[in-house]
Design a protein around this motif. Sequence first.
Motif, PDB file in Angstrom:
ATOM      1  N   ASP A 315       0.907  -1.332   0.064  1.00  0.00           N
ATOM      2  CA  ASP A 315      -0.025  -0.033   0.108  1.00  0.00           C
ATOM      3  C   ASP A 315       0.843   1.247  -0.052  1.00  0.00           C
ATOM      4  OD1 ASP A 315      -2.406   0.972   0.058  1.00  0.00           O
ATOM      5  OD2 ASP A 315      -2.808   0.692   1.940  1.00  0.00           O
ATOM      6  N   VAL A 316       1.978   1.165  -0.469  1.00  0.00           N
ATOM      7  CA  VAL A 316       2.972   2.413  -0.579  1.00  0.00           C
ATOM      8  C   VAL A 316       2.589   3.554  -1.796  1.00  0.00           C
ATOM      9  CG1 VAL A 316       4.630   1.752   0.935  1.00  0.00           C
ATOM     10  CG2 VAL A 316       5.042   1.255  -1.437  1.00  0.00           C
ATOM     11  N   MET A 317       1.962   2.870  -2.835  1.00  0.00           N
ATOM     12  CA  MET A 317       2.001   3.724  -4.009  1.00  0.00           C
ATOM     13  C   MET A 317       1.228   4.820  -4.020  1.00  0.00           C
ATOM     14  SD  MET A 317       4.097   2.398  -6.094  1.00  0.00           S
ATOM     15  CE  MET A 317       4.967   0.954  -6.591  1.00  0.00           C
ATOM     16  N   SER A 318       0.208   4.532  -2.974  1.00  0.00           N
ATOM     17  CA  SER A 318      -0.805   5.896  -2.827  1.00  0.00           C
ATOM     18  C   SER A 318      -0.262   6.851  -2.087  1.00  0.00           C
ATOM     19  CB  SER A 318      -2.196   5.427  -2.135  1.00  0.00           C
ATOM     20  OG  SER A 318      -1.757   4.667  -1.035  1.00  0.00           O
ATOM     21  N   GLU A 319       0.822   6.575  -1.409  1.00  0.00           N
ATOM     22  CA  GLU A 319       1.624   7.502  -0.404  1.00  0.00           C
ATOM     23  C   GLU A 319       2.727   8.300  -1.131  1.00  0.00           C
ATOM     24  OE1 GLU A 319       1.417   7.688   2.972  1.00  0.00           O
ATOM     25  OE2 GLU A 319      -0.284   6.677   2.981  1.00  0.00           O
ATOM     26  N   LEU A 320       3.180   7.763  -2.264  1.00  0.00           N
ATOM     27  CA  LEU A 320       3.994   8.513  -3.168  1.00  0.00           C
ATOM     28  C   LEU A 320       3.351   9.507  -4.189  1.00  0.00           C
ATOM     29  CD1 LEU A 320       6.506   5.298  -3.313  1.00  0.00           C
ATOM     30  CD2 LEU A 320       6.519   7.330  -1.483  1.00  0.00           C
ATOM     31  N   ASP A 321       4.156  10.380  -4.410  1.00  0.00           N
ATOM     32  CA  ASP A 321       3.605  11.338  -5.642  1.00  0.00           C
ATOM     33  C   ASP A 321       4.154  10.499  -7.040  1.00  0.00           C
ATOM     34  OD1 ASP A 321       6.378  11.720  -5.987  1.00  0.00           O
ATOM     35  OD2 ASP A 321       6.257  13.984  -4.956  1.00  0.00           O
ATOM     36  N   ARG A 322       3.608  11.036  -8.264  1.00  0.00           N
ATOM     37  CA  ARG A 322       4.062  10.384  -9.343  1.00  0.00           C
ATOM     38  C   ARG A 322       5.541  10.303  -9.680  1.00  0.00           C
ATOM     39  NH1 ARG A 322       0.035  11.262 -13.829  1.00  0.00           N
ATOM     40  NH2 ARG A 322       1.939  11.078 -15.378  1.00  0.00           N
ATOM     41  N   LYS A 323       6.294  11.024  -9.083  1.00  0.00           N
ATOM     42  CA  LYS A 323       7.958  11.131  -9.464  1.00  0.00           C
ATOM     43  C   LYS A 323       8.589  10.058  -8.642  1.00  0.00           C
ATOM     44  CE  LYS A 323      11.852  14.047  -9.814  1.00  0.00           C
ATOM     45  NZ  LYS A 323      12.617  13.888  -8.454  1.00  0.00           N
ATOM     46  N   ARG A 324       8.246  10.012  -7.362  1.00  0.00           N
ATOM     47  CA  ARG A 324       8.477   9.010  -6.583  1.00  0.00           C
ATOM     48  C   ARG A 324       8.287   7.606  -6.799  1.00  0.00           C
ATOM     49  NH1 ARG A 324       7.524  12.845  -2.574  1.00  0.00           N
ATOM     50  NH2 ARG A 324       8.976  14.114  -1.518  1.00  0.00           N
ATOM     51  N   ARG A 325       6.946   7.624  -7.400  1.00  0.00           N
ATOM     52  CA  ARG A 325       6.405   6.166  -7.787  1.00  0.00           C
ATOM     53  C   ARG A 325       7.159   5.722  -8.656  1.00  0.00           C
ATOM     54  NH1 ARG A 325       0.205   6.656  -8.846  1.00  0.00           N
ATOM     55  NH2 ARG A 325      -0.183   7.892  -6.667  1.00  0.00           N
ATOM     56  N   ALA A 326       7.403   6.681  -9.969  1.00  0.00           N
ATOM     57  CA  ALA A 326       8.093   6.203 -11.212  1.00  0.00           C
ATOM     58  C   ALA A 326       9.583   5.916 -10.608  1.00  0.00           C
ATOM     59  CB  ALA A 326       8.176   7.379 -12.181  1.00  0.00           C
ATOM     60  N   CYS A 327      10.130   6.393  -9.791  1.00  0.00           N
ATOM     61  CA  CYS A 327      11.681   6.021  -9.138  1.00  0.00           C
ATOM     62  C   CYS A 327      11.452   4.552  -8.747  1.00  0.00           C
ATOM     63  CB  CYS A 327      11.933   7.132  -8.336  1.00  0.00           C
ATOM     64  SG  CYS A 327      13.214   8.324  -8.709  1.00  0.00           S
ATOM     65  N   LEU A 328      10.637   4.413  -8.009  1.00  0.00           N
ATOM     66  CA  LEU A 328      10.502   3.295  -7.416  1.00  0.00           C
ATOM     67  C   LEU A 328      10.069   2.006  -8.370  1.00  0.00           C
ATOM     68  CD1 LEU A 328      10.210   1.326  -4.657  1.00  0.00           C
ATOM     69  CD2 LEU A 328       7.885   2.121  -4.609  1.00  0.00           C
ATOM     70  N   ILE A 329       9.267   2.276  -9.194  1.00  0.00           N
ATOM     71  CA  ILE A 329       8.961   1.425 -10.311  1.00  0.00           C
ATOM     72  C   ILE A 329      10.280   0.879 -10.965  1.00  0.00           C
ATOM     73  CG2 ILE A 329       7.636   0.794 -12.238  1.00  0.00           C
ATOM     74  CD1 ILE A 329       5.863   0.409 -10.107  1.00  0.00           C
ATOM     75  N   GLY A 330      10.882   2.131 -11.439  1.00  0.00           N
ATOM     76  CA  GLY A 330      12.115   2.052 -12.061  1.00  0.00           C
ATOM     77  C   GLY A 330      13.131   1.172 -11.709  1.00  0.00           C
ATOM     78  N   GLU A 331      13.386   1.130 -10.159  1.00  0.00           N
ATOM     79  CA  GLU A 331      14.410   0.433  -9.376  1.00  0.00           C
ATOM     80  C   GLU A 331      13.969  -0.745  -9.254  1.00  0.00           C
ATOM     81  OE1 GLU A 331      17.067   2.281  -7.413  1.00  0.00           O
ATOM     82  OE2 GLU A 331      16.899   4.199  -8.356  1.00  0.00           O
ATOM     83  N   ILE A 332      12.788  -1.159  -9.341  1.00  0.00           N
ATOM     84  CA  ILE A 332      12.303  -2.729  -8.725  1.00  0.00           C
ATOM     85  C   ILE A 332      12.279  -3.560 -10.026  1.00  0.00           C
ATOM     86  CG2 ILE A 332      10.932  -2.096  -6.869  1.00  0.00           C
ATOM     87  CD1 ILE A 332       8.728  -2.202  -8.417  1.00  0.00           C
ATOM     88  N   SER A 333      12.833  -3.293 -11.291  1.00  0.00           N
ATOM     89  CA  SER A 333      12.334  -3.960 -12.389  1.00  0.00           C
ATOM     90  C   SER A 333      13.068  -5.247 -12.483  1.00  0.00           C
ATOM     91  CB  SER A 333      12.825  -3.255 -13.664  1.00  0.00           C
ATOM     92  OG  SER A 333      14.092  -2.767 -13.517  1.00  0.00           O
ATOM     93  N   SER A 334      14.151  -5.328 -11.553  1.00  0.00           N
ATOM     94  CA  SER A 334      14.935  -7.008 -11.776  1.00  0.00           C
ATOM     95  C   SER A 334      14.509  -7.601 -10.530  1.00  0.00           C
ATOM     96  CB  SER A 334      16.293  -6.444 -11.752  1.00  0.00           C
ATOM     97  OG  SER A 334      16.787  -5.820 -10.585  1.00  0.00           O
TER      98      SER A 334
END
Length: 379
Positions: A315-334
């Motif tokens: 449930d962290v996505m709703s806590e993060l703004d677009r930019k932080r969300r994109a950063c998180l998604i970018g880093e978890i790809s592997s």
Amino acid sequence: MLIEELKLKNFRNYSELTLHPHPGVNLYFGRNGSGKTNLLEAIHYCSLGRSHRISNDANAVKNGEAFALSSVSIRNSLGQREIAVRFHPDETQKKSILLDGKKIAKFSDMMGCLRCVIFSPEDLGLIKEGPSLRRRYLDMMISQINRGYFIALQQYRTCMDQRNALIRNLRANSYADTSMLSAFEETMAAPAAVIIRERRRIVSLLSECARETYQRVSDTDEVFRMAYHSSVKEETEIEEVLCRLFRENREDDIRMGFTSVGPHRDDLILTLNKNQMKQFASQGQIRTAALSMKLSQMQILRDQSGEEPVLLLDDVMSELDRKRRACLIGEISSFQTFITCADRDDVDCEKVDKMWMVSADAGEAKVEEIQNSEFRIQN
Ligand SMILES: Nc1ncnc2c1ncn2[C@@H]1O[C@H](COP(=O)(O)OP(=O)(O)OP(=O)(O)O)[C@@H](O)[C@H]1O
Ligand SMILES: [Mg+2]
């Protein structure tokens, strides 16, 4: 490291469940109270033998049932393994862990079999709340890469409980025998030194990694740092110093009724541009720092173990703004990732490999896969 299968029996609001997650990003969405966090909790039990929430093990058992089971089939660099946690609150031993079908004698035997990192909204407390959350953050991470550390934590806790019991006895009855105190203190000092040394080593790695991550996520040149703050200032002869500190603090400890120095009182000091975040940080800076701490935890776990941990995002996505969300998604790809959210639109569906809907009817949870074509077209 991958979870190939998750099986639950009488776990929380699940009577029976078998899931085959994707090696990439898995999204679980559903209404509040449907059972999403329960799924991540079940995985966490298989990793660390305990819940990530403050909860009694007996609560894991579905209301009205006598036992519960959470088990995973995992694949790591050494091959395939089965890890199962059984809960039987009515028996003398209330919880047992099975590795490849065999009950293990010590909890430490499961450490490092399934490495995971969990990130939930409560982790924002890492910055603002008391030191116990930060010590827990370190302990959970280091235990997964160093079994000796986990054993040291257990030994230290047992010896300290004995010292505290004696201290309280001395407080209540000044005639009690003090000679046992030195023995307990010497036995405490050895595992305490292991804990302090290893926390220092990992914090210096984490701090460097988190500093870079913070700048990348915030797109600023603000300097985020973590420093381990211990009652032991010395770099060497830590055991001797601890024995001296325990001795010097005896009188105060007896008056207060507990052990006042040692790694159980240490803290992780977080600063931004040399200012303590606890006092000065804004909401946005707190979010970026918590995210940086979690992303660094993933990287250090991977670098130290040579294997990618499984990532649980509750449930962290709703806590993060677009930019932080994109950063998180970018880093978890592997990493194999399990994301929960109430609203599926919180996560960019392009990044999701498998999607599931969690729902509960009359206190009974179920999980249904949403077919790839279906969720990509709808979004
Ligand atoms: N031991 C138990 N037996 C039966 N049901 C339980 C048990 N423990 C918890 N539950 C039920 O599980 C549900 C909560 O599940 P969970 O915390 O996974 O919800 P969630 O989907 O994560 O919700 P949210 O979106 O609000 O975070 C509640 O309805 C609760 O009553
Ligand atoms: Mg939840």
